[in-house]
Design a protein around this motif. Structure first.
Motif, mmCIF file in Angstrom:
data_model
loop_
_atom_site.group_PDB
_atom_site.id
_atom_site.type_symbol
_atom_site.label_atom_id
_atom_site.label_comp_id
_atom_site.label_asym_id
_atom_site.label_seq_id
_atom_site.Cartn_x
_atom_site.Cartn_y
_atom_site.Cartn_z
ATOM 1 N N TYR A 55 -34.476 16.634 -48.502
ATOM 2 C CA TYR A 55 -33.047 16.383 -48.311
ATOM 3 C C TYR A 55 -32.523 15.629 -49.532
ATOM 4 O O TYR A 55 -32.642 14.412 -49.625
ATOM 5 C CB TYR A 55 -32.840 15.558 -47.034
ATOM 6 C CG TYR A 55 -31.404 15.429 -46.606
ATOM 7 C CD1 TYR A 55 -30.731 16.509 -46.047
ATOM 8 C CD2 TYR A 55 -30.714 14.230 -46.748
ATOM 9 C CE1 TYR A 55 -29.417 16.397 -45.647
ATOM 10 C CE2 TYR A 55 -29.407 14.112 -46.348
ATOM 11 C CZ TYR A 55 -28.761 15.198 -45.795
ATOM 12 O OH TYR A 55 -27.452 15.087 -45.393
ATOM 13 N N PRO A 56 -31.919 16.335 -50.500
ATOM 14 C CA PRO A 56 -31.553 15.721 -51.778
ATOM 15 C C PRO A 56 -30.209 14.989 -51.777
ATOM 16 O O PRO A 56 -29.813 14.427 -52.782
ATOM 17 C CB PRO A 56 -31.487 16.919 -52.720
ATOM 18 C CG PRO A 56 -31.036 18.033 -51.842
ATOM 19 C CD PRO A 56 -31.703 17.773 -50.500
ATOM 20 N N TYR A 57 -29.498 14.998 -50.654
ATOM 21 C CA TYR A 57 -28.130 14.482 -50.636
ATOM 22 C C TYR A 57 -28.083 12.973 -50.434
ATOM 23 O O TYR A 57 -28.956 12.381 -49.826
ATOM 24 C CB TYR A 57 -27.322 15.175 -49.544
ATOM 25 C CG TYR A 57 -27.410 16.667 -49.642
ATOM 26 C CD1 TYR A 57 -26.749 17.352 -50.651
ATOM 27 C CD2 TYR A 57 -28.195 17.391 -48.754
ATOM 28 C CE1 TYR A 57 -26.851 18.729 -50.764
ATOM 29 C CE2 TYR A 57 -28.313 18.769 -48.861
ATOM 30 C CZ TYR A 57 -27.637 19.433 -49.864
ATOM 31 O OH TYR A 57 -27.737 20.779 -49.971
ATOM 32 N N THR A 58 -27.006 12.372 -50.941
ATOM 33 C CA THR A 58 -26.749 10.949 -50.747
ATOM 34 C C THR A 58 -25.492 10.822 -49.901
ATOM 35 O O THR A 58 -24.467 11.447 -50.209
ATOM 36 C CB THR A 58 -26.538 10.240 -52.105
ATOM 37 O OG1 THR A 58 -27.699 10.423 -52.895
ATOM 38 C CG2 THR A 58 -26.264 8.765 -51.914
ATOM 39 N N ALA A 59 -25.591 10.026 -48.856
ATOM 40 C CA ALA A 59 -24.448 9.862 -47.966
ATOM 41 C C ALA A 59 -23.298 9.176 -48.688
ATOM 42 O O ALA A 59 -23.480 8.196 -49.393
ATOM 43 C CB ALA A 59 -24.855 9.049 -46.745
ATOM 44 N N GLU A 60 -22.110 9.718 -48.493
ATOM 45 C CA GLU A 60 -20.889 9.121 -49.036
ATOM 46 C C GLU A 60 -19.936 8.912 -47.869
ATOM 47 O O GLU A 60 -20.054 9.549 -46.837
ATOM 48 C CB GLU A 60 -20.252 10.047 -50.060
ATOM 49 C CG GLU A 60 -21.089 10.251 -51.302
ATOM 50 C CD GLU A 60 -20.446 11.160 -52.322
ATOM 51 O OE1 GLU A 60 -19.239 11.470 -52.162
ATOM 52 O OE2 GLU A 60 -21.128 11.552 -53.263
ATOM 53 N N GLY A 61 -18.995 8.042 -48.063
ATOM 54 C CA GLY A 61 -17.997 7.815 -47.018
ATOM 55 C C GLY A 61 -18.491 6.918 -45.910
ATOM 56 O O GLY A 61 -18.111 7.080 -44.761
ATOM 57 N N ILE A 62 -19.358 5.941 -46.238
ATOM 58 C CA ILE A 62 -19.818 4.975 -45.241
ATOM 59 C C ILE A 62 -18.961 3.728 -45.387
ATOM 60 O O ILE A 62 -18.887 3.132 -46.464
ATOM 61 C CB ILE A 62 -21.303 4.624 -45.431
ATOM 62 C CG1 ILE A 62 -22.158 5.877 -45.256
ATOM 63 C CG2 ILE A 62 -21.716 3.534 -44.450
ATOM 64 C CD1 ILE A 62 -23.622 5.668 -45.545
#
Length: 66
Positions: A55-62
């Motif tokens: 899972y290469p994604y980084t969470a945004e919008g936290i």
């Protein structure tokens, strides 16, 4: 859908308001799960989990409110 029950609705992917954490939809579920687990075991371990999941994604919008 939360507007009738809340003082304020913040339109973003993940919101933490004290002990309450909400996610902004089905597509946020993996990021939300990783965010909750990170609260217990830390960011370094989350990076290991993401590698295992490929899972290469980084969470945004936290957003954290108090």
């Amino acid at each position: 859908m939360l507007e009738p029950y809340c003082k304020e609705v913040i339109k973003t992917r993940i919101v933490r308001d004290g002990d309450v954490i909400t996610g902004g939809g089905v597509s946020t579920s993996v990021d939300l799960g990783l965010f909750v687990i990170e609260q217990f075991i830390g960011k370094e371990q989350i990076e290991n989990i993401k590698k295992q999941m490929d899972y290469p994604y980084t969470a945004e919008g936290i957003i954290e409110v108090s």
